[in-house]
Scaffold this active site. Structure first.
Site, PDB file in Angstrom:
ATOM      1  N   SER A 134      74.560  90.218  73.366  1.00 43.10           N
ATOM      2  CA  SER A 134      74.543  90.717  74.738  1.00 43.10           C
ATOM      3  C   SER A 134      75.812  90.266  75.472  1.00 43.10           C
ATOM      4  O   SER A 134      76.922  90.548  75.016  1.00 43.10           O
ATOM      5  CB  SER A 134      73.267  90.251  75.433  1.00 43.10           C
ATOM      6  OG  SER A 134      73.059  90.964  76.624  1.00 43.10           O
TER       7      SER A 134
ATOM      8  N   ASP B 284      66.762  99.514  72.741  1.00 40.60           N
ATOM      9  CA  ASP B 284      67.183  98.337  73.499  1.00 40.60           C
ATOM     10  C   ASP B 284      66.963  98.657  74.969  1.00 40.60           C
ATOM     11  O   ASP B 284      67.550  99.595  75.501  1.00 40.60           O
ATOM     12  CB  ASP B 284      68.661  98.046  73.216  1.00 40.60           C
ATOM     13  CG  ASP B 284      69.164  96.773  73.860  1.00 40.60           C
ATOM     14  OD1 ASP B 284      68.668  96.411  74.947  1.00 40.60           O
ATOM     15  OD2 ASP B 284      70.074  96.137  73.292  1.00 40.60           O
TER      16      ASP B 284
ATOM     17  N   HIS C 261      66.186  94.306  72.267  1.00 41.59           N
ATOM     18  CA  HIS C 261      67.458  93.687  72.638  1.00 41.59           C
ATOM     19  C   HIS C 261      67.681  92.320  71.988  1.00 41.59           C
ATOM     20  O   HIS C 261      68.739  92.052  71.432  1.00 41.59           O
ATOM     21  CB  HIS C 261      67.541  93.552  74.160  1.00 41.59           C
ATOM     22  CG  HIS C 261      68.848  92.997  74.626  1.00 41.59           C
ATOM     23  ND1 HIS C 261      70.049  93.633  74.410  1.00 41.59           N
ATOM     24  CD2 HIS C 261      69.146  91.841  75.296  1.00 41.59           C
ATOM     25  CE1 HIS C 261      71.027  92.909  74.920  1.00 41.59           C
ATOM     26  NE2 HIS C 261      70.506  91.821  75.464  1.00 41.59           N
TER      27      HIS C 261
END
Length: 268
Positions: A93, A194, A224
């Site tokens: 991320s 996601d 995610h």
């Protein structure tokens, strides 16, 4: 403020190949710790720092910005470079954005890059409203624990501090401009489902880096936080194989019994 149990940084002194792992926005090292332990078991030197303002309470994060988060991983990378012959950067991320900037800035000192569901920009109303709204509203709802696997949770804040989110917005723009400077081999793993970072972010990264050795892998069963999800073992195996290919002879094929337990937890 004391660090939340489980959010402590992780470090392991291994061999001549080192890996720096970068966690995500409002998260903590907990989300990447199984990955870090896997790499440590393969004889790698591993650094998984706790980013400033993370792992305590959201109010602490409100006082930090991207310069603080990047300075922490940059410092850890420089320490790894002193210790190891081959150094890799990895992240999930926002941690993926941090890893990509490290690669862009440090050039040949970074041998390869691994990113999982890398974030590249703010989307929707947030990208336009943040500069103003952050002065009137302190937080919005949290983004932690987007995980398909039942009874699995990410240790992250239940609120997103908007001052920090505004800083992240600025950081994404900065990194996007630097992506063409990324020339290292790149392994990108992404989840088609996601709910935090859309597929467009990975596509943007792949379209802008200058790397010629690029591998993209889909994590079909995960959301995610894929490092804690159904595809975690695949992430660990693929990243280990990637590092082994680029640092031949420096990665153990089979872990020594109990080695993963010897990594140190720092912080407190």
């Amino acid at each position: 403020m004391p660090v939340l149990p489980g959010a402590e940084p992780f470090r392991h002194e291994g061999g001549e190949a080192g890996v720096l792992l970068c966690h995500g926005f409002t998260g903590s090292p907990q989300s990447l710790r199984p990955w870090a332990e896997h790499l440590a078991e393969r004889g790698l030197t591993v650094s998984l720092p706790l980013l400033p303002g993370h792992g305590t309470r959201w109010e602490d994060m409100q006082l930090t910005g991207w310069q603080d988060w990047y300075a922490e991983v940059d410092r850890e990378l420089r320490l790894l470079r002193e210790r190891c012959a081959r150094v890799f950067v990895a992240g999930m991320s926002m941690g993926g954005a941090l890893a990509l900037r490290l690669a862009a800035r440090h050039g040949d000192a970074v041998r390869g890059v691994v990113v999982v569901n890398p974030a590249n920009r703010m989307h929707g109303v947030a990208q336009h409203a943040l500069p103003v709204v952050r002065h009137f509203v302190r937080t919005t709802r949290g983004i932690a624990s987007d995980i398909a696997k039942p009874a699995t949770a990410e240790l992250g804040y239940d609120k997103v501090p908007l001052h920090a989110a505004h800083s992240l917005r600025s950081f994404f723009r900065l990194v996007d401009g630097e992506l063409p400077q990324v020339t290292q081999p790149l392994l990108l793993l992404r989840s088609p489902q996601d709910h935090v970072v859309p597929p467009a972010d990975s596509a943007r990264v792949l379209s802008r880096v200058s790397s010629t050795d690029v591998t993209e892998i889909l994590l079909e069963q995960s959301y995610h936080v894929a490092t804690l999800d159904y595809d975690a073992d695949r992430i660990f195996a693929e990243s280990t194989a990637f590092i082994s290919r680029l640092a031949p002879g420096l990665v153990k094929e089979e872990p020594e019994p109990g080695l993963g337990k010897e990594g140190t937890t720092a912080g407190g």
